[in-house]
Design an enzyme around this catalytic site. Sequence first.
Site, PDB file in Angstrom:
ATOM      1  N   LYS A   1     -48.633  29.547  25.730  1.00 11.10           N
ATOM      2  CA  LYS A   1     -47.926  28.426  26.042  1.00 11.10           C
ATOM      3  C   LYS A   1     -46.979  29.062  27.210  1.00 11.10           C
ATOM      4  O   LYS A   1     -46.016  29.153  25.942  1.00 11.10           O
ATOM      5  CB  LYS A   1     -47.716  26.801  25.318  1.00 11.10           C
ATOM      6  CG  LYS A   1     -48.066  26.087  25.819  1.00 11.10           C
ATOM      7  CD  LYS A   1     -48.412  24.437  25.083  1.00 11.10           C
ATOM      8  CE  LYS A   1     -48.755  23.419  25.736  1.00 11.10           C
ATOM      9  NZ  LYS A   1     -49.140  21.971  24.943  1.00 11.10           N
TER      10      LYS A   1
ATOM     11  N   GLU B   1     -57.501   9.151  17.827  1.00 12.28           N
ATOM     12  CA  GLU B   1     -57.778   7.542  18.164  1.00 12.28           C
ATOM     13  C   GLU B   1     -57.628   6.810  17.580  1.00 12.28           C
ATOM     14  O   GLU B   1     -57.806   6.115  16.721  1.00 12.28           O
ATOM     15  CB  GLU B   1     -57.086   7.085  19.835  1.00 12.28           C
ATOM     16  CG  GLU B   1     -55.525   7.807  20.432  1.00 12.28           C
ATOM     17  CD  GLU B   1     -56.349   9.561  20.585  1.00 12.28           C
ATOM     18  OE1 GLU B   1     -57.642   9.719  21.272  1.00 12.28           O
ATOM     19  OE2 GLU B   1     -55.676  10.198  21.979  1.00 12.28           O
TER      20      GLU B   1
ATOM     21  N   ARG C   1     -59.136   4.204  23.667  1.00 11.66           N
ATOM     22  CA  ARG C   1     -60.020   5.134  23.111  1.00 11.66           C
ATOM     23  C   ARG C   1     -60.708   3.849  21.737  1.00 11.66           C
ATOM     24  O   ARG C   1     -61.710   4.745  21.956  1.00 11.66           O
ATOM     25  CB  ARG C   1     -59.909   6.641  22.588  1.00 11.66           C
ATOM     26  CG  ARG C   1     -59.316   6.967  23.949  1.00 11.66           C
ATOM     27  CD  ARG C   1     -61.154   7.941  23.846  1.00 11.66           C
ATOM     28  NE  ARG C   1     -61.100   8.759  24.915  1.00 11.66           N
ATOM     29  CZ  ARG C   1     -60.836  10.279  25.231  1.00 11.66           C
ATOM     30  NH1 ARG C   1     -60.326  10.008  24.470  1.00 11.66           N
ATOM     31  NH2 ARG C   1     -61.099  10.969  26.329  1.00 11.66           N
TER      32      ARG C   1
HETATM   33  C1  LIG Z   1     -56.779  10.965  24.571  1.00 11.92           C
HETATM   34  C2  LIG Z   1     -55.621  11.177  24.869  1.00 11.92           C
HETATM   35  N1  LIG Z   1     -54.850  11.458  23.847  1.00 11.92           N
HETATM   36  C3  LIG Z   1     -53.308  12.107  23.842  1.00 11.92           C
HETATM   37  C4  LIG Z   1     -52.778  12.948  24.773  1.00 11.92           C
HETATM   38  C5  LIG Z   1     -51.597  13.476  25.641  1.00 11.92           C
HETATM   39  N2  LIG Z   1     -51.338  15.017  25.730  1.00 11.92           N
HETATM   40  C6  LIG Z   1     -52.040  16.014  26.976  1.00 11.92           C
HETATM   41  S1  LIG Z   1     -52.136  17.316  27.004  1.00 11.92           S
HETATM   42  C7  LIG Z   1     -52.195  17.427  25.351  1.00 11.92           C
HETATM   43  C8  LIG Z   1     -52.250  18.087  24.291  1.00 11.92           C
HETATM   44  C9  LIG Z   1     -53.554  19.185  24.606  1.00 11.92           C
HETATM   45  O1  LIG Z   1     -53.601  20.555  23.863  1.00 11.92           O
HETATM   46  P1  LIG Z   1     -53.999  21.354  24.439  1.00 11.92           P
HETATM   47  O2  LIG Z   1     -55.691  21.250  25.547  1.00 11.92           O
HETATM   48  O3  LIG Z   1     -54.323  22.650  23.858  1.00 11.92           O
HETATM   49  O4  LIG Z   1     -53.330  21.949  25.971  1.00 11.92           O
HETATM   50  P2  LIG Z   1     -51.953  22.528  26.577  1.00 11.92           P
HETATM   51  O5  LIG Z   1     -50.977  21.113  26.996  1.00 11.92           O
HETATM   52  O6  LIG Z   1     -51.994  22.947  24.808  1.00 11.92           O
HETATM   53  O7  LIG Z   1     -52.659  23.948  26.763  1.00 11.92           O
HETATM   54  C10 LIG Z   1     -52.571  15.928  24.695  1.00 11.92           C
HETATM   55  C11 LIG Z   1     -51.780  15.809  23.073  1.00 11.92           C
HETATM   56  C12 LIG Z   1     -53.956  12.611  26.199  1.00 11.92           C
HETATM   57  N3  LIG Z   1     -53.612  13.528  27.419  1.00 11.92           N
HETATM   58  N4  LIG Z   1     -55.706  12.461  26.283  1.00 11.92           N
END
Ligand SMILES: Cc1ncc(C[n+]2csc(CCOP(=O)(O)OP(=O)(O)O)c2C)c(N)n1
Length: 459
Positions: free
Chosen positions: A280, A355, A383
């Site tokens: 990342k 959630e 959700r």
């Molecule tokens: C239902 C929901 N909960 C929380 C989020 C907030 N959120 C956006 S990106 C993310 C992290 C996702 O991690 P990953 O899929 O590993 O992607 P990375 O950013 O590490 O590449 C979160 C928690 C969201 N978009 N949707």
Amino acid sequence: MKEKPLYYAIRKMNYEQLDRFANQIRKYIYETVKKNTGHLSSNLGTVELTLALYRIFDPEKDIIIWDTSHQAYIHKLLTGRWHSFSTLRQRNGISGFTNIFESKYDYFGAGHAGTSIAAALGYELGYKKQNVDKNVIAIFGDGAMTSGMILESLNQLKSVDSKIKIILLNNEMSISPNVGALAKMLNKIRISNDYFSFKEKLKGSLESTDVGQDIETALKKLKDGIKHTVYNNTLGVFEDMGIKYYGPVDGHNIKELEKYLEFIKNYKDGPCILHLKTIKGKGMEFAEKNPTKFHGISNKKSTSISYSKIVGHTLKHIASKHNFIAYTAAMEEGTGLNVLKEKYPEKVIDLGITEPSIVTASGATRLSGIFTVVDIYSSFMQRAYDSIIHDIALQKIPVLFLLDRAGIVGEDGPTHHGVFDISYLRLIPNIDILTPLNAQDLANMIFTSLKKIWINQLL
Ligand SMILES: Cc1ncc(C[n+]2csc(CCOP(=O)(O)OP(=O)(O)O)c2C)c(N)n1
């Protein structure tokens, strides 16, 4: 004016030119995000993958679905939005997420995590009924993999004879470090793979001496041990679900990526997964060092403290006298619970992007006798609608929900606006809804709600 997609051009580039182009993309994304706000580290981590992907697959014909889609900027740049990208996250500009109204290459709109496999599966089942054969690809991160929807869909693939192709971006991070057993297992594979490459390098230099051969035998035994424990536990999860596993592969080596993307392209016997090790923030030192801080860049120069921080400080204050648990769904920083966690780490529990499960768990936690707070963004709380009705309200369990980012959120756009909470919560019996007028009000409301809950006897 319609822009010509760039993915044709990258097919003619040699690897040196691709490396230079990757650098150019990184700079362009950084400059744009600095000006317009947006997701930085996640996109820096998908540059090489997206380039390799569009050299092997065809976004014109193949259905490519990005989970959450906060990491799909490069996809946008290559599919006809290079120039318009300068309007990223501005009014009438390019959305920060995939959007089916924006481009035919955005096969599914997203913003909330966890929808990619279900969407890929739906496309596949629909095309199958119409006798159309297409490659369908779902791309998601290890953070998104904590969500119920991903796990539910993975569980169904084999039984509906799916042949979808999954690309798992494993950077060990959600916004904060990722949580859960699967995250731990995936990281074990990453480590074992690093060990194997180290061992191969060492092998060459040891072979020539007697002592070297003894060490080599010992290393082989160690390797077999690791292989047994790691691979049996990890590949087993996917392969036992009937999903062919490839990897782990360096997600920043275009040549290597192409080789494995060809494998999954040619694999026709069922669903398959390509596991990538990504970094990342890759390519920009400050972002690699602090991926959480640069997950999203906001340029709001506010002199006042945010409501999220007020929540963190208020709970920290209350925590000095009272015992409670505060649940977060992978949003420690965004919700301000990191402020509470700094002083009282045991009071904050991150259960990942789950959630509905968190809301249900919070009810049971309260029944166990400890006061419970659930801090989730208003839009992500959608959700958990059934859990609020079925597991909290009907059972009259006093839990304090803090809905962050209520109202219009600005640049993140419609998927993140918290505009439905008052309407959807007012339908449910046994809920009091409080809307603070200002920061002082918010702190008072948290205190008063908790006091009410403390006084409230459970039925
Ligand atoms: C239902 C929901 N909960 C929380 C989020 C907030 N959120 C956006 S990106 C993310 C992290 C996702 O991690 P990953 O899929 O590993 O992607 P990375 O950013 O590490 O590449 C979160 C928690 C969201 N978009 N949707």
